[in-house]
Motif scaffolding. Structure first.
Motif, short mmCIF file in Angstrom:
data_model
loop_
_atom_site.label_atom_id
_atom_site.label_comp_id
_atom_site.label_asym_id
_atom_site.label_seq_id
_atom_site.Cartn_x
_atom_site.Cartn_y
_atom_site.Cartn_z
N GLY A 62 -7.61 -1.04 -6.75
CA GLY A 62 -6.85 -0.39 -7.80
C GLY A 62 -7.31 1.03 -8.09
O GLY A 62 -7.21 1.50 -9.22
N LYS A 63 -7.80 1.71 -7.05
CA LYS A 63 -8.28 3.08 -7.21
C LYS A 63 -7.28 4.07 -6.60
O LYS A 63 -6.28 3.69 -6.02
CB LYS A 63 -9.66 3.23 -6.59
CG LYS A 63 -10.72 2.37 -7.28
CD LYS A 63 -12.13 2.73 -6.86
CE LYS A 63 -13.15 1.92 -7.66
NZ LYS A 63 -14.55 2.35 -7.36
N ARG A 64 -7.60 5.37 -6.73
CA ARG A 64 -6.70 6.42 -6.29
C ARG A 64 -7.25 7.04 -5.02
O ARG A 64 -8.25 7.76 -5.06
CB ARG A 64 -6.57 7.47 -7.40
CG ARG A 64 -5.95 6.90 -8.66
CD ARG A 64 -6.23 7.73 -9.90
NE ARG A 64 -5.67 7.10 -11.08
CZ ARG A 64 -6.27 6.14 -11.78
NH1 ARG A 64 -7.47 5.72 -11.42
NH2 ARG A 64 -5.69 5.60 -12.83
N ALA A 120 -8.70 1.38 -1.34
CA ALA A 120 -8.22 1.95 -2.60
C ALA A 120 -7.17 1.03 -3.22
O ALA A 120 -7.19 0.76 -4.44
CB ALA A 120 -7.64 3.34 -2.37
N HIS A 121 -6.27 0.53 -2.40
CA HIS A 121 -5.24 -0.39 -2.90
C HIS A 121 -5.86 -1.67 -3.43
O HIS A 121 -5.52 -2.14 -4.54
CB HIS A 121 -4.26 -0.72 -1.77
CG HIS A 121 -3.30 -1.81 -2.10
ND1 HIS A 121 -2.26 -1.66 -3.00
CD2 HIS A 121 -3.21 -3.10 -1.64
CE1 HIS A 121 -1.59 -2.79 -3.09
NE2 HIS A 121 -2.15 -3.67 -2.28
N VAL A 159 0.89 -1.17 0.00
CA VAL A 159 0.00 0.00 0.00
C VAL A 159 0.92 1.22 0.00
O VAL A 159 1.55 1.54 1.00
CB VAL A 159 -0.92 0.03 1.23
CG1 VAL A 159 -1.85 1.22 1.17
CG2 VAL A 159 -1.72 -1.26 1.34
N GLU A 219 -1.11 5.24 -12.88
CA GLU A 219 -0.96 3.79 -12.90
C GLU A 219 0.51 3.41 -12.87
O GLU A 219 0.92 2.49 -12.15
CB GLU A 219 -1.63 3.23 -14.16
CG GLU A 219 -1.61 1.71 -14.25
CD GLU A 219 -2.47 1.04 -13.21
OE1 GLU A 219 -2.18 -0.13 -12.87
OE2 GLU A 219 -3.43 1.67 -12.72
N GLU A 254 -6.63 1.19 2.42
CA GLU A 254 -6.48 -0.23 2.08
C GLU A 254 -7.50 -0.64 1.01
O GLU A 254 -7.19 -1.46 0.13
CB GLU A 254 -6.63 -1.07 3.34
CG GLU A 254 -5.49 -0.83 4.33
CD GLU A 254 -5.80 -1.31 5.74
OE1 GLU A 254 -4.84 -1.48 6.52
OE2 GLU A 254 -6.99 -1.52 6.07
N ASP A 307 -0.97 4.35 -4.26
CA ASP A 307 -2.37 4.06 -3.92
C ASP A 307 -3.07 5.26 -3.28
O ASP A 307 -4.27 5.46 -3.49
CB ASP A 307 -2.43 2.88 -2.95
CG ASP A 307 -1.90 1.61 -3.57
OD1 ASP A 307 -2.50 1.11 -4.54
OD2 ASP A 307 -0.85 1.11 -3.09
#
Length: 371
Positions: free
Chosen positions: A129-131, A125-126, A13, A72, A123, A77
């Motif tokens: 796969g988001k920001r 978001a990780h 993360v 990306e 956690e 994260d």
């Protein structure tokens, strides 16, 4: 020692505890408008603010080519983003409300952005796969002497607040202030109220006396979200070994990737960054160290002069060597974050230590203070 830094970076993360809201991307129309603003002699704060607004508009329209791809590539994260710093009334209540409205709109529209108000959000978001975005203030002038407004800002999602930005305010003194002293009585009440609400106190730009007073006044751990060791580079923005020990005993110290903060040498590499990590870890233990880049390369030449003029108005002076054109080898763009992990792995830190530096150490403190 790992032989696979890419895997560590992908699995960790990754948290930038003071960064830009993603990679710096300027469209042709933005650069053309920037040229116009320079020709018109626009006030730097307003020109910088307009560039941020235009970037938001382009992102919301899906026109900011390279932004999502750049984020990306970064593998980051979560990033802690500063609100209310620029615009018509820097560090004001009006600017803070306006920026909170802008970010609320982005969270509503952009389904790949996550508002981080507790560690579990980071956690999540990780995992998705988001920001993730933590909203922060780098000053307490946004709420002045009104602690009810501080509570309002908490309700709107602000979770990290720096007590001062370079100069003196009602709370205390900043790191570039003349004859700097410590936390005021009102400042003590601010720190205590932040403790009660669950807001992490940040002393990155505070005078040493103010910072040490904040450690004393706070029942919760506090942070230097974006700092460096003064012992390695004598600079008003740096933290002394005494201060690093005081904050890091229970809290968190994030190391910057600002070239002129890391060294006075003309050629700056990630090795200079690792030296600061190593020095700070030697004072407080590796479990209290992380990364707050405080840097968003590349900056167009037209904008470099404006940024330099604006930060001087906000307390930096010529001797602070602010140079928005400065570079770090292997970090030409914020998207080059994986090279930071490679540098840490190459230095010999274990997989667990690297994961801690990349984000776990910060999230442990964030969870304890914020939730």
């Amino acid at each position: 020692m790992s032989d696979d830094p890419e895997r560590i970076h992908r699995e960790a993360v990754v948290v930038d505890t003071m960064g830009p809201p993603g990679p710096s991307v300027f469209t042709k129309s933005m650069l053309a408008r920037l040229d116009e603003l320079v020709a018109e002699g626009a006030a730097p704060a307003l020109a910088i603010d307009e560039m941020e607004l235009r970037a938001d508009e382009a992102l919301l329209r899906g026109e900011l080519d390279g932004f999502r791809e750049g984020w990306e590539r970064s593998g980051v994260d979560v990033v802690s983003v500063t609100l209310g710093a620029f615009g018509p009334h820097p560090f004001s209540y009006e600017n803070a409300i306006r920026d909170l409205a802008r970010w609320t709109h982005k969270f509503d529209v952009l389904d790949d952005h996550v508002k981080v108000t507790e560690a579990a959000d980071a956690e999540r978001a990780h995992a998705l796969g988001k920001r993730g975005v933590i909203l922060n203030f780098q000053n307490t002038t946004h709420f002045g002497d009104d602690l009810d407004r501080l509570e309002q800002f908490y309700e709107l999602g602000v979770r990290i607040i720096q007590l001062t930005y370079n100069s003196r305010n009602l709370v205390g003194d900043g790191c570039t202030e003349r004859n700097a002293s410590g936390l005021s009585r009102f400042g003590t009440s601010v720190v205590q109220r932040m403790n009660e609400l669950g807001i992490l106190a940040d002393v990155s730009h505070c005078a040493e006396a103010t910072s040490l007073d904040a450690v004393e006044a706070s029942e919760q751990p506090i942070a230097i979200t974006h700092g460096f060791a003064k012992a390695l580079n004598e600079h008003d923005r740096g933290a002394s070994d005494e201060l690093i020990r005081a904050v890091g005993e229970r809290g968190y110290v994030g190391v910057v990737l600002v070239p002129f903060f890391l060294t006075t040498e003309p050629k700056v590499t990630l090795e200079h960054f690792v030296r600061h990590v190593e020095h700070i870890a030697g004072l407080v233990g590796i479990d209290h160290v992380g990364i707050g880049t405080d840097w968003a390369p590349p900056v167009p030449p037209q904008l470099q002069a404006m940024l330099t003029e604006e930060v001087r108005r906000l307390g930096f002076r010529a001797e602070h060597r602010v140079d928005w054109g400065a570079t770090i080898d292997e970090l030409e763009d914020w998207s080059d974050w994986p090279n930071v992990t490679r540098a840490l792995v190459g230095h010999g830190y274990s997989d667990d230590e690297v994961r801690g530096i990349l984000g776990e150490n910060f999230l442990r403190i964030f969870r304890e203070v914020v939730g």
